[in-house]
Motif scaffolding. Structure first.
Motif, PDB file in Angstrom:
ATOM      1  N   SER A 133     -13.680  11.113   2.136  1.00 33.56           N
ATOM      2  CA  SER A 133     -13.920  12.553   1.870  1.00 33.56           C
ATOM      3  C   SER A 133     -14.731  13.164   3.253  1.00 33.56           C
ATOM      4  O   SER A 133     -15.503  12.426   3.742  1.00 33.56           O
ATOM      5  N   ASP A 134     -14.577  14.216   3.419  1.00 33.40           N
ATOM      6  CA  ASP A 134     -15.159  14.915   4.397  1.00 33.40           C
ATOM      7  C   ASP A 134     -16.572  15.889   3.958  1.00 33.40           C
ATOM      8  O   ASP A 134     -16.826  15.558   3.007  1.00 33.40           O
ATOM      9  N   GLU A 135     -17.105  16.405   4.890  1.00 31.17           N
ATOM     10  CA  GLU A 135     -18.514  16.834   4.722  1.00 31.17           C
ATOM     11  C   GLU A 135     -18.365  18.031   3.438  1.00 31.17           C
ATOM     12  O   GLU A 135     -19.482  18.573   3.031  1.00 31.17           O
ATOM     13  N   ASN A 136     -17.164  18.609   3.552  1.00 34.12           N
ATOM     14  CA  ASN A 136     -16.866  19.826   2.429  1.00 34.12           C
ATOM     15  C   ASN A 136     -16.682  19.088   1.069  1.00 34.12           C
ATOM     16  O   ASN A 136     -16.399  19.876   0.153  1.00 34.12           O
ATOM     17  N   GLY A 137     -16.486  17.822   0.959  1.00 38.62           N
ATOM     18  CA  GLY A 137     -16.342  17.243  -0.378  1.00 38.62           C
ATOM     19  C   GLY A 137     -14.838  16.990  -0.748  1.00 38.62           C
ATOM     20  O   GLY A 137     -14.422  16.642  -1.629  1.00 38.62           O
ATOM     21  N   ILE A 138     -13.875  17.395   0.344  1.00 39.04           N
ATOM     22  CA  ILE A 138     -12.419  17.392   0.125  1.00 39.04           C
ATOM     23  C   ILE A 138     -11.910  15.902   0.287  1.00 39.04           C
ATOM     24  O   ILE A 138     -12.354  15.317   1.371  1.00 39.04           O
ATOM     25  N   ILE A 139     -11.333  15.474  -0.611  1.00 35.77           N
ATOM     26  CA  ILE A 139     -10.917  14.205  -0.654  1.00 35.77           C
ATOM     27  C   ILE A 139      -9.369  13.976   0.237  1.00 35.77           C
ATOM     28  O   ILE A 139      -8.422  14.726  -0.206  1.00 35.77           O
ATOM     29  N   ASN A 140      -9.223  13.236   1.009  1.00 35.60           N
ATOM     30  CA  ASN A 140      -7.891  12.789   1.621  1.00 35.60           C
ATOM     31  C   ASN A 140      -7.487  11.456   1.115  1.00 35.60           C
ATOM     32  O   ASN A 140      -8.501  10.489   1.403  1.00 35.60           O
ATOM     33  N   ASN A 141      -6.324  11.150   0.809  1.00 32.31           N
ATOM     34  CA  ASN A 141      -5.858   9.967   0.574  1.00 32.31           C
ATOM     35  C   ASN A 141      -4.744   9.488   1.737  1.00 32.31           C
ATOM     36  O   ASN A 141      -4.163  10.229   1.884  1.00 32.31           O
ATOM     37  N   PHE A 142      -4.889   8.438   2.138  1.00 36.83           N
ATOM     38  CA  PHE A 142      -3.979   7.666   3.059  1.00 36.83           C
ATOM     39  C   PHE A 142      -3.188   6.679   2.632  1.00 36.83           C
ATOM     40  O   PHE A 142      -3.700   5.804   1.993  1.00 36.83           O
ATOM     41  N   ALA A 143      -1.879   6.648   2.905  1.00 42.23           N
ATOM     42  CA  ALA A 143      -1.204   5.722   2.543  1.00 42.23           C
ATOM     43  C   ALA A 143      -1.641   4.190   3.264  1.00 42.23           C
ATOM     44  O   ALA A 143      -1.655   4.262   4.533  1.00 42.23           O
ATOM     45  N   LYS A 144      -1.286   3.020   2.630  1.00 41.00           N
ATOM     46  CA  LYS A 144      -1.452   1.874   3.460  1.00 41.00           C
ATOM     47  C   LYS A 144      -0.221   1.896   4.667  1.00 41.00           C
ATOM     48  O   LYS A 144       0.952   1.900   4.381  1.00 41.00           O
ATOM     49  N   GLU A 145      -0.747   1.322   5.680  1.00 43.20           N
ATOM     50  CA  GLU A 145       0.252   1.447   6.777  1.00 43.20           C
ATOM     51  C   GLU A 145       1.108   0.149   6.911  1.00 43.20           C
ATOM     52  O   GLU A 145       0.314  -1.102   6.740  1.00 43.20           O
ATOM     53  N   PRO A 146       2.175  -0.173   7.124  1.00 45.74           N
ATOM     54  CA  PRO A 146       3.012  -1.266   6.968  1.00 45.74           C
ATOM     55  C   PRO A 146       2.599  -1.998   8.082  1.00 45.74           C
ATOM     56  O   PRO A 146       2.199  -1.567   9.190  1.00 45.74           O
ATOM     57  N   GLN A 147       2.749  -3.400   8.222  1.00 43.58           N
ATOM     58  CA  GLN A 147       2.534  -4.322   9.345  1.00 43.58           C
ATOM     59  C   GLN A 147       3.600  -4.026  10.423  1.00 43.58           C
ATOM     60  O   GLN A 147       4.912  -4.076  10.113  1.00 43.58           O
ATOM     61  N   MET A 148       3.197  -3.996  11.405  1.00 43.42           N
ATOM     62  CA  MET A 148       4.253  -3.548  12.604  1.00 43.42           C
ATOM     63  C   MET A 148       4.677  -5.068  13.138  1.00 43.42           C
ATOM     64  O   MET A 148       4.035  -6.241  13.135  1.00 43.42           O
ATOM     65  N   TYR A 149       5.853  -5.024  13.700  1.00 46.32           N
ATOM     66  CA  TYR A 149       6.408  -6.070  14.355  1.00 46.32           C
ATOM     67  C   TYR A 149       7.498  -5.483  15.532  1.00 46.32           C
ATOM     68  O   TYR A 149       7.697  -4.575  15.541  1.00 46.32           O
ATOM     69  N   TYR A 150       7.645  -6.374  16.520  1.00 41.28           N
ATOM     70  CA  TYR A 150       8.437  -6.139  17.689  1.00 41.28           C
ATOM     71  C   TYR A 150      10.046  -6.561  17.131  1.00 41.28           C
ATOM     72  O   TYR A 150      10.249  -7.656  16.644  1.00 41.28           O
ATOM     73  N   ALA A 151      10.660  -5.727  17.477  1.00 38.61           N
ATOM     74  CA  ALA A 151      12.258  -5.943  17.527  1.00 38.61           C
ATOM     75  C   ALA A 151      12.650  -7.028  18.477  1.00 38.61           C
ATOM     76  O   ALA A 151      12.165  -7.070  19.584  1.00 38.61           O
ATOM     77  N   GLU A 152      13.782  -7.919  17.796  1.00 36.37           N
ATOM     78  CA  GLU A 152      14.041  -8.849  18.937  1.00 36.37           C
ATOM     79  C   GLU A 152      15.628  -8.304  19.512  1.00 36.37           C
ATOM     80  O   GLU A 152      16.506  -7.660  18.510  1.00 36.37           O
ATOM     81  N   ALA A 153      15.820  -8.575  20.502  1.00 37.89           N
ATOM     82  CA  ALA A 153      17.268  -8.474  21.273  1.00 37.89           C
ATOM     83  C   ALA A 153      18.352  -9.025  20.552  1.00 37.89           C
ATOM     84  O   ALA A 153      18.148 -10.220  20.134  1.00 37.89           O
ATOM     85  N   PRO A 154      19.524  -8.434  20.310  1.00 33.33           N
ATOM     86  CA  PRO A 154      20.501  -9.071  19.436  1.00 33.33           C
ATOM     87  C   PRO A 154      21.267 -10.101  20.313  1.00 33.33           C
ATOM     88  O   PRO A 154      21.199 -10.196  21.588  1.00 33.33           O
TER      89      PRO A 154
END
Length: 56
Positions: free
Chosen positions: A5-26
């Motif tokens: 919630s910001d100073e004006n009372g506006i509510i923002n919802n944020f999705a949960k970020e997925p866990q990151m991983y590094y791609a492997e070369a084929p």
């Protein structure tokens, strides 16, 4: 879900970020498989185009 919630009372919802991983070369076996599938796809596409041209 994160709610902020910001100073004006506006509510923002944020999705949960997925866990990151590094791609492997084929591996070389996978690379050869990609080449084979690419060649098959090319032949099917070329055959379809040739058939369409010859029929029309």
């Amino acid at each position: 879900m994160t709610t902020i919630s910001d100073e004006n009372g506006i509510i923002n919802n944020f999705a949960k970020e997925p866990q990151m991983y590094y791609a492997e070369a084929p591996t070389t076996k996978e690379q050869k498989s990609y080449i084979v599938w690419g060649a098959i796809a090319f032949l099917v596409t070329a055959g379809s185009v040739f058939t369409a041209i010859s029929v029309s």
